[in-house]
Scaffold this active site. Structure first.
Site, PDB file in Angstrom:
ATOM      1  N   ASP A  22     -55.572  40.982 -36.217  1.00 26.02           N
ATOM      2  CA  ASP A  22     -54.242  40.623 -36.708  1.00 26.02           C
ATOM      3  C   ASP A  22     -53.474  39.774 -35.693  1.00 26.02           C
ATOM      4  O   ASP A  22     -53.865  39.673 -34.518  1.00 26.02           O
ATOM      5  CB  ASP A  22     -53.470  41.919 -37.001  1.00 26.02           C
ATOM      6  CG  ASP A  22     -52.535  41.775 -38.185  1.00 26.02           C
ATOM      7  OD1 ASP A  22     -52.120  40.638 -38.483  1.00 26.02           O
ATOM      8  OD2 ASP A  22     -52.208  42.806 -38.801  1.00 26.02           O
TER       9      ASP A  22
ATOM     10  N   ASP B 259     -50.049  39.858 -47.113  1.00 25.19           N
ATOM     11  CA  ASP B 259     -49.583  41.246 -47.117  1.00 25.19           C
ATOM     12  C   ASP B 259     -49.067  41.628 -48.495  1.00 25.19           C
ATOM     13  O   ASP B 259     -48.803  42.800 -48.761  1.00 25.19           O
ATOM     14  CB  ASP B 259     -48.454  41.433 -46.094  1.00 25.19           C
ATOM     15  CG  ASP B 259     -49.004  41.764 -44.715  1.00 25.19           C
ATOM     16  OD1 ASP B 259     -50.220  41.962 -44.596  1.00 25.19           O
ATOM     17  OD2 ASP B 259     -48.202  41.813 -43.755  1.00 25.19           O
TER      18      ASP B 259
HETATM   19  C1  GLA Z   1     -49.932  43.253 -40.650  1.00 24.00           C
HETATM   20  C2  GLA Z   1     -51.131  43.171 -41.568  1.00 24.00           C
HETATM   21  C3  GLA Z   1     -51.211  44.414 -42.399  1.00 24.00           C
HETATM   22  C4  GLA Z   1     -51.343  45.607 -41.501  1.00 24.00           C
HETATM   23  C5  GLA Z   1     -50.180  45.644 -40.536  1.00 24.00           C
HETATM   24  C6  GLA Z   1     -50.371  46.723 -39.495  1.00 24.00           C
HETATM   25  O1  GLA Z   1     -48.749  43.214 -41.362  1.00 24.00           O
HETATM   26  O2  GLA Z   1     -51.061  42.032 -42.355  1.00 24.00           O
HETATM   27  O3  GLA Z   1     -52.297  44.345 -43.289  1.00 24.00           O
HETATM   28  O4  GLA Z   1     -52.558  45.533 -40.802  1.00 24.00           O
HETATM   29  O5  GLA Z   1     -50.012  44.415 -39.844  1.00 24.00           O
HETATM   30  O6  GLA Z   1     -49.334  46.746 -38.596  1.00 24.00           O
END
Ligand code: GLA
Length: 742
Positions: free
Chosen positions: A481, A551
């Site tokens: 990420d 997301d």
């Molecule tokens: C980001 C990612 C999510 C998740 C969160 C965890 O927003 O896109 O899918 O992994 O971080 O903090």
């Protein structure tokens, strides 16, 4: 496929069965751009006069005294530079110690060879065996500057695509300041094109925007340190009459994940100059004697038959030449990610329960997301400390991963290795590893700061931490990420005159860590993520064959996001999950069927607490997974056709389909957001089938011909005729799937 050079006419011709790219050496030694488009004949005479002519244009500046015919402002050029007679935006900008920025690279020699070179430190398209790609490298020299410029052009045997990059080599004792080096410059004869871009924001990534070209400069780019959700490093140019299935389109894709610029300039002569490369804003690179600067690779595609064909070109190219061979044919696992199921609130038992529950449903991989390390119980602390949180996972990651694998399901882990929280041991021991000016305030994003990956010791330090977790663990998947962009871009490891190198060095550091992790763990599948789709680009795909698309997991929102993403990126690269209702991003309630009907057009998985599903829902999920597995190869390897755009006509409907490469089967999906009162029966016309063949279509009693399916189409009956619900679509948020077999 071949690359020809005519030494008398000084013309290069790169050709395959689909495209030609023609370059000529102009009288001043610069490279003229002569042609890019549908393949010419190989025996076409390549006289310079067929492509260009001297013109006396009155009040223009000319290169040679006493000669009123040769002006760079009139020529189409391969690597335009500023300072002589061309006044359009340049592709290269260099300042010498004298202060002069006049640039004059002239042809020195060239080299044609089978295959293509890997770019030092940067991702780029690969070749299999040297037979499917050929490369032309043209060496240019500016003796006053004391530098060489190598322009590289690769042509693919099977695709209407040219890969380009530029490399500057400085050879003089006095240093130079590189301020701009574009990967690609393309001068077009006319400006009758529309500009198609992918724009958006967090949870609204890669929506399609189309606008006509106008006089002046039009651009997209990123100054965030990541390619970003705001604009994707891709532009298509299409004629106003071009549709999904017909008409000319050019696509430009940059294999890069950092700050980029893509711009087009239309001049008073109605010509257009396209530039693509690292964004010059804030960029500066000092080259001393012997130093080399390598630009990222840009990909340039031309199709005569519509945006759909342009997309399929990029899908095929990325699947065959960008994604690592290890993952090209490997089935991507159906996964369960615990993020939306638990957020930070989990312990070892909960994860084991989820893994066991997932296994029973047919899920193949359990992903433990954020919160397993350091003091990470919310988003204020822990980033930077890649040691397991033993309060939450008393057995540790190694044992947990082996336990889960032994129970029959693979195990994956989330990391965010480029980030740091102030509340972390790493920050305590290395506060200077953060990007930011010590004399100024640092802005935060999600309470976190960005580690300075321009410094090798930072990359080393994180690598050392990560391998302590991964070595000996049964981990086969990593979600990498990157949840904030760079601000206050100041590198404490760089001297004053090198601050302009920070942003590019940062992304080189990220690529370096990817290289090292992949080398050490060749069987780990990486999924890139940047708060969802904030770094969904070809540079990342080179390392991480799939990316978390957004997301936003709402099925309705995903229609636009996945449709837009498909303009360039193949379905097999798009992370897509079925999540809970009400959806966590928009609080919308859609059926389990619709959520799955959208998510299967990607890598497929679930992101909800499966243990809370009713038995009926569990049965439905089991069936969804079984159906997906039987279609996985088709969806991930087939040809994608967009049938109805969510960006047109109010966006109430979307449809798309995938056809197997051998034409033997297809899967078609149709979605409707809101029910329409008093609606009529409509038809969904398919694409990509064989007109003469007959197909079994799910829900139809008799086989239907390709002609019928493509010219008449599938029936979609409305929901409500005013008296009774009779059709096959009832209510809001509807989806239908058809499977088709020859
Ligand atoms: C980001 C990612 C999510 C998740 C969160 C965890 O927003 O896109 O899918 O992994 O971080 O903090």
């Amino acid at each position: 496929m071949n690359i020809y050079y005519d030494p008398t006419q000084k013309v290069f011709h790169l050709i395959n069965g689909q495209i030609s790219y023609v370059i000529g050496i102009l009288r001043n030694g610069h490279l003229g751009h002569f042609y890019f488009g549908k393949a010419l004949h190989t025996n076409e005479a390549m006289n310079q006069s067929q492509f260009r002519e001297d013109q006396n244009r009155g009040l223009t500046n000319y290169v040679y005294e006493g000669d009123m015919g040769f002006s760079l402002n009139i020529e189409k050029l391969e690597m335009p530079c500023f300072g002589s007679t061309d006044y359009r935006a340049p592709a290269i900008d260099v300042q010498m110690e004298s202060g002069s920025s006049i640039i004059d690279f002239i042809y020195e020699d060239h080299n044609i060879y089978a295959g293509k070179k890997k770019l030092e430190g940067l991702p780029s398209t690969r070749y299999e065996d040297g037979q499917d790609v050929m490369t032309l490298e043209i060496k240019m020299i500016d003796p006053v500057m004391g530098s060489l410029l190598i322009l590289s052009y690769s042509i693919f045997r099977d695709y209407p695509v040219i890969a380009r990059n530029s490399r500057l080599i400085h050879q003089k004792s006095s240093s130079i300041r590189l301020k701009r080096l574009m990967s690609l410059s393309l001068d077009l004869d006319d400006s009758e094109w529309e500009w198609v871009q992918l724009y958006g924001d967090w949870t609204r990534e890669r929506h399609i925007g189309t606008s006509p070209l106008h006089h002046g400069i039009q651009s997209i780019g990123s100054l965030r340190g990541a390619s970003s959700a705001a604009y994707n490093p891709f532009v298509a140019l299409k004629r106003s009459s071009t549709t999904e299935e017909n008409g000319e389109a050019i696509g430009i894709s940059l294999v890069y994940s950092g700050n980029f610029l893509m711009q087009i300039e239309v001049d008073g002569d109605e010509r257009a100059r396209m530039l693509a490369g690292i964004h010059p804003q804030g960029f500066e690179w000092i080259l001393n004697e012997g130093d080399v600067f390598q630009s990222p690779e840009a990909l340039l595609a031309y199709v005569p038959n519509g945006l759909g064909a342009l997309s399929r070109t990029f899908h095929d190219l990325f699947r065959s030449h960008l994604i690592a061979k290890r993952w090209r044919n490997a089935p991507r696992p159906v996964l369960l990610n615990n993020w939306e199921a638990t957020y930070f609130d989990f312990n070892e038992q909960k994860i084991l329960d989820l893994a066991h529950g997932a296994k029973e449903l047919g899920i193949e991989l359990l992903v433990l997301d954020d919160g397993w390390f350091g003091t990470r119980n919310d988003d204020t602390s822990g980033l930077g400390d890649w040691t397991v949180n033993l309060t939450k996972i008393p057995s540790g990651i190694k044992k947990l991963s082996h336990d889960i694998v032994e129970s029959g399901i693979a195990f994956g882990l989330w990391i965010e290795p480029e980030m740091i929280n102030k509340k972390s041991d790493l920050y305590y021991s290395h506060p200077d590893w953060v990007i930011g000016d010590p004399d100024r305030r640092m802005s935060h994003g999600r309470n976190q700061f960005v580690l300075d990956y321009s410094r090798p010791e930072v990359v080393d330090g994180i690598f050392e931490q990560l391998i302590r977790v991964f070595d000996g663990s049964a981990i086969t998947y990593i979600k990498w990420d990157m949840n904030r962009n760079i601000t206050e871009a100041f590198g404490r490891g760089l001297c004053a005159e090198k601050q302009g190198e920070l942003m590019h060095r940062y992304i080189l550091g990220v690529y370096n860590l990817y290289e090292r992790m992949i080398e050490r763990y060749p069987n780990i599948l990486f999924e890139s993520c940047s708060a969802g789709g904030g770094r969904f680009d070809p540079g990342m795909l080179y390392y991480a064959p799939q990316a978390w698309t957004s997301d936003n997991t709402d099925a309705v929102e995903r229609l636009k996001i996945q449709y837009g993403t498909s303009l360039v990126y193949p379905l097999v690269s798009m992370g897509s999950h079925v999540s809970d209702i009400p959806n966590h991003q928009v609080l919308r309630q859609t059926s389990l069927k619709m959520r799955s009907d959208v998510a299967i057009f990607g890598t497929f998985g679930y992101e909800l607490n499966i243990l809370k599903l009713s038995n009926e829902e569990k049965n439905e999920v089991t069936q969804q997974i079984e159906d997906f597995k039987s279609q996985r190869e088709l969806i991930h390897k087939g040809d994608f056709y967009r049938l109805i755009s969510p960006f047109n006509g109010g966006g109430n409907q979307t449809a798309w389909m995938v056809v197997a490469k051998d034409g033997s089967q297809a899967v078609v999906a149709w979605y409707q957001i809101l029910a329409r009162p008093n609606d009529r029966t409509t038809r969904l016309k398919l694409h990509g089938l064989d007109e003469e063949s007959f197909y079994e279509v799910s829900g139809y009693e008799y086989p239907l011909s390709g002609r019928y399916l493509m010219h008449l189409g599938l029936l979609i009956r409305p929901s409500f005729n005013g008296i009774e619900h009779s059709g096959d679509v009832t209510g809001d948020y509807q989806s239908r799937l058809w499977t088709i077999k020859k």
